[in-house]
Design an enzyme around this catalytic site. Structure first.
Site, PDB file in Angstrom:
ATOM      1  N   LYS A  76       2.750  -2.615   5.633  1.00 50.66           N
ATOM      2  CA  LYS A  76       2.363  -2.717   4.298  1.00 50.66           C
ATOM      3  C   LYS A  76       3.817  -2.073   4.720  1.00 50.66           C
ATOM      4  O   LYS A  76       4.948  -2.874   3.010  1.00 50.66           O
ATOM      5  CB  LYS A  76       2.037  -1.656   3.830  1.00 50.66           C
ATOM      6  CG  LYS A  76       0.006  -2.500   3.797  1.00 50.66           C
ATOM      7  CD  LYS A  76      -0.160  -3.368   3.028  1.00 50.66           C
ATOM      8  CE  LYS A  76      -1.613  -3.850   2.944  1.00 50.66           C
ATOM      9  NZ  LYS A  76      -1.541  -5.066   2.122  1.00 50.66           N
ATOM     10  N   TYR A  91      -2.324  -0.807   9.998  1.00 49.22           N
ATOM     11  CA  TYR A  91      -2.578  -1.053   8.898  1.00 49.22           C
ATOM     12  C   TYR A  91      -0.958  -0.828   7.558  1.00 49.22           C
ATOM     13  O   TYR A  91      -0.337  -1.668   6.825  1.00 49.22           O
ATOM     14  CB  TYR A  91      -3.594  -0.203   7.894  1.00 49.22           C
ATOM     15  CG  TYR A  91      -4.355  -0.881   6.189  1.00 49.22           C
ATOM     16  CD1 TYR A  91      -4.347  -1.823   5.685  1.00 49.22           C
ATOM     17  CD2 TYR A  91      -3.052   0.779   5.541  1.00 49.22           C
ATOM     18  CE1 TYR A  91      -4.810  -2.530   4.202  1.00 49.22           C
ATOM     19  CE2 TYR A  91      -3.254   0.029   4.080  1.00 49.22           C
ATOM     20  CZ  TYR A  91      -4.376  -1.261   3.587  1.00 49.22           C
ATOM     21  OH  TYR A  91      -5.033  -1.901   2.663  1.00 49.22           O
ATOM     22  N   SER A 151       0.592  -0.930   0.168  1.00 44.95           N
ATOM     23  CA  SER A 151       0.743  -0.060  -0.446  1.00 44.95           C
ATOM     24  C   SER A 151       0.915   1.171  -0.277  1.00 44.95           C
ATOM     25  O   SER A 151       2.241   1.116   0.819  1.00 44.95           O
ATOM     26  CB  SER A 151      -0.927  -0.206   1.276  1.00 44.95           C
ATOM     27  OG  SER A 151      -0.902   1.462   1.362  1.00 44.95           O
TER      28      SER A 151
HETATM   29  P1  NDP Z   1     -11.333  -6.226  -1.259  1.00 37.62           P
HETATM   30  O1  NDP Z   1     -11.938  -6.070   0.105  1.00 37.62           O
HETATM   31  O2  NDP Z   1     -12.217  -5.758  -2.026  1.00 37.62           O
HETATM   32  O3  NDP Z   1     -10.685  -7.702  -1.480  1.00 37.62           O
HETATM   33  C1  NDP Z   1     -10.033  -8.336  -0.745  1.00 37.62           C
HETATM   34  C2  NDP Z   1      -9.491  -9.502  -1.162  1.00 37.62           C
HETATM   35  O4  NDP Z   1      -9.077 -10.009  -0.094  1.00 37.62           O
HETATM   36  C3  NDP Z   1     -11.252 -10.496  -1.238  1.00 37.62           C
HETATM   37  O5  NDP Z   1     -11.375 -11.266  -2.554  1.00 37.62           O
HETATM   38  C4  NDP Z   1     -10.961 -11.327   0.112  1.00 37.62           C
HETATM   39  O6  NDP Z   1     -11.674 -12.343   0.333  1.00 37.62           O
HETATM   40  C5  NDP Z   1      -9.436 -11.382   0.375  1.00 37.62           C
HETATM   41  N1  NDP Z   1      -9.103 -12.065   1.725  1.00 37.62           N
HETATM   42  C6  NDP Z   1      -9.858 -11.217   2.218  1.00 37.62           C
HETATM   43  N2  NDP Z   1      -8.631 -11.594   3.764  1.00 37.62           N
HETATM   44  C7  NDP Z   1      -8.777 -12.923   3.189  1.00 37.62           C
HETATM   45  C8  NDP Z   1      -8.360 -13.653   4.126  1.00 37.62           C
HETATM   46  N3  NDP Z   1      -7.938 -13.908   5.617  1.00 37.62           N
HETATM   47  N4  NDP Z   1      -7.367 -15.125   3.630  1.00 37.62           N
HETATM   48  C9  NDP Z   1      -8.296 -14.849   2.012  1.00 37.62           C
HETATM   49  N5  NDP Z   1      -8.481 -14.003   0.546  1.00 37.62           N
HETATM   50  C10 NDP Z   1      -8.621 -13.160   2.256  1.00 37.62           C
HETATM   51  O7  NDP Z   1      -9.982  -5.497  -0.761  1.00 37.62           O
HETATM   52  P2  NDP Z   1      -9.253  -4.797  -1.885  1.00 37.62           P
HETATM   53  O8  NDP Z   1      -9.322  -5.473  -3.203  1.00 37.62           O
HETATM   54  O9  NDP Z   1      -9.279  -3.122  -1.806  1.00 37.62           O
HETATM   55  O10 NDP Z   1      -7.278  -4.834  -1.425  1.00 37.62           O
HETATM   56  C11 NDP Z   1      -6.758  -5.631  -1.975  1.00 37.62           C
HETATM   57  C12 NDP Z   1      -5.530  -5.613  -1.723  1.00 37.62           C
HETATM   58  O11 NDP Z   1      -5.199  -4.453  -1.779  1.00 37.62           O
HETATM   59  C13 NDP Z   1      -5.507  -5.466  -0.078  1.00 37.62           C
HETATM   60  O12 NDP Z   1      -4.004  -6.486   0.403  1.00 37.62           O
HETATM   61  C14 NDP Z   1      -5.636  -4.146   0.380  1.00 37.62           C
HETATM   62  O13 NDP Z   1      -4.326  -3.515   1.822  1.00 37.62           O
HETATM   63  C15 NDP Z   1      -4.757  -3.493  -0.510  1.00 37.62           C
HETATM   64  N6  NDP Z   1      -4.547  -1.759  -0.884  1.00 37.62           N
HETATM   65  C16 NDP Z   1      -5.769  -1.827  -1.150  1.00 37.62           C
HETATM   66  C17 NDP Z   1      -5.967  -0.251  -1.733  1.00 37.62           C
HETATM   67  C18 NDP Z   1      -7.281   0.473  -1.810  1.00 37.62           C
HETATM   68  O14 NDP Z   1      -7.325   1.680  -2.034  1.00 37.62           O
HETATM   69  N7  NDP Z   1      -8.717  -0.315  -2.324  1.00 37.62           N
HETATM   70  C19 NDP Z   1      -5.282   0.558  -2.184  1.00 37.62           C
HETATM   71  C20 NDP Z   1      -3.826   0.438  -1.198  1.00 37.62           C
HETATM   72  C21 NDP Z   1      -4.003  -1.386  -0.873  1.00 37.62           C
HETATM   73  P3  NDP Z   1     -13.261 -13.151   0.186  1.00 37.62           P
HETATM   74  O15 NDP Z   1     -14.414 -12.292  -0.889  1.00 37.62           O
HETATM   75  O16 NDP Z   1     -13.326 -13.748   0.813  1.00 37.62           O
HETATM   76  O17 NDP Z   1     -13.158 -11.948   1.224  1.00 37.62           O
END
Ligand code: NDP
Length: 243
Positions: free
Chosen positions: A159, A155, A141
């Site tokens: 990261k 958080y 992130s």
């Molecule tokens: P979402 O919440 O939209 O999606 C998260 C995804 O990860 C889902 O597929 C979820 O599965 C899966 N997931 C969550 N927890 C677990 C777990 N314990 N085990 C396996 N799978 C898991 O998140 P984003 O797409 O926004 O974020 C994705 C990544 O990008 C993260 O690492 C986040 O920190 C990072 N990020 C996001 C930003 C943003 O602005 N959106 C900015 C910077 C970084 P399920 O549907 O089953 O819950």
């Protein structure tokens, strides 16, 4: 006679948001894709169906990234279906925020378990099942390098740990020609940002947040043969977000 090299990709957390966009993009680039999810089988099934509708191959695997055995089993299942991994993307991550005085220990522990311990274990398992010359990609992130959202300290810490882990693991993996790089997105329109999207839009120099496909494009490049000399790097993609 040289054996054909497997082109399999595994996306940890590939059922929604950025991970789903990466899974679909890798499938379009010709990779059979295994994706993990933890809580929402319907979303995972939708991504699999979309990939299959486009002529690609995909499977969904339930595996909590806080669970070491589940991670190892997911890698095993992906390899059983599609062969050794060419690409693994460790995207699964969770966001929670709180002022320092109120930060609950359970929340701290869960974020460390998924965003740090889970990332290390996923990289370790995936690397062990990877082709020589494979590609490991983490989703960190921009909070690792830019402050600006109060309450995001833990958080951001998780990261920053990912960025450092990637930098150091590049040394372990270089002899096998496996590259490892970390994408550091800024605000992207997903379920994580829904509640404060207006704030994020106002603060971003571009006057908007990013889309998951914009991150997927960078991941596709890092997964490609063209990215062969980049390793240990963290690449920030955030519209120029500043404090
Ligand atoms: P979402 O919440 O939209 O999606 C998260 C995804 O990860 C889902 O597929 C979820 O599965 C899966 N997931 C969550 N927890 C677990 C777990 N314990 N085990 C396996 N799978 C898991 O998140 P984003 O797409 O926004 O974020 C994705 C990544 O990008 C993260 O690492 C986040 O920190 C990072 N990020 C996001 C930003 C943003 O602005 N959106 C900015 C910077 C970084 P399920 O549907 O089953 O819950």
């Amino acid at each position: 006679i040289a054996q054909p090299i497997s082109n399999a990709a595994l996306v940890f957390g590939g059922s929604r948001g950025i991970g789903a966009a990466i899974a679909r993009r890798l499938a379009r680039e010709g990779h059979p894709v295994a994706l993990t999810y933890v809580s929402r089988p319907d979303n995972a099934a939708e991504v699999v169906a979309a990939i299959q509708a486009g002529g690609g191959q995909a499977i969904a695997i339930q595996a909590d990234s806080a669970d070491a055995e589940a991670i190892a089993a997911a890698v095993e299942q992906a390899v059983a279906h599609f062969g050794p991994l060419q690409v693994a993307v460790v995207n699964a991550g969770i966001y929670d925020s709180s002022p320092l005085a109120d930060f609950r220990t359970e929340v701290l522990d869960r974020m460390l378990a998924v965003n740090v311990r889970g990332v290390f274990l996923a990289l370790q398992s995936a690397a062990a099942a990877m082709n020589e010359g494979g590609r490991l990609i983490t989703i960190g992130s921009n909070t690792a390098v830019r402050a600006g959202v109060v309450g995001s300290s833990v958080y951001a810490m998780t990261k920053a740990a990912v960025a450092t882990l990637v930098r150091e693991l590049a040394l372990d993996l270089a002899p096998r020609r496996i590259t490892i790089n970390n994408i550091q997105p800024g605000p992207i329109e997903t379920d994580i940002t829904t509640d404060f999207i207006d704030y994020l839009v106002q603060r971003n120099p571009m006057g908007r947040v990013g889309q998951p496909d914009e991150v997927a494009g960078l991941a596709a490049w890092l997964a490609s043969r063209e990215a062969s000399y980049m390793t240990g790097s963290s690449l920030t993609i955030d519209g120029g977000w500043v404090i």
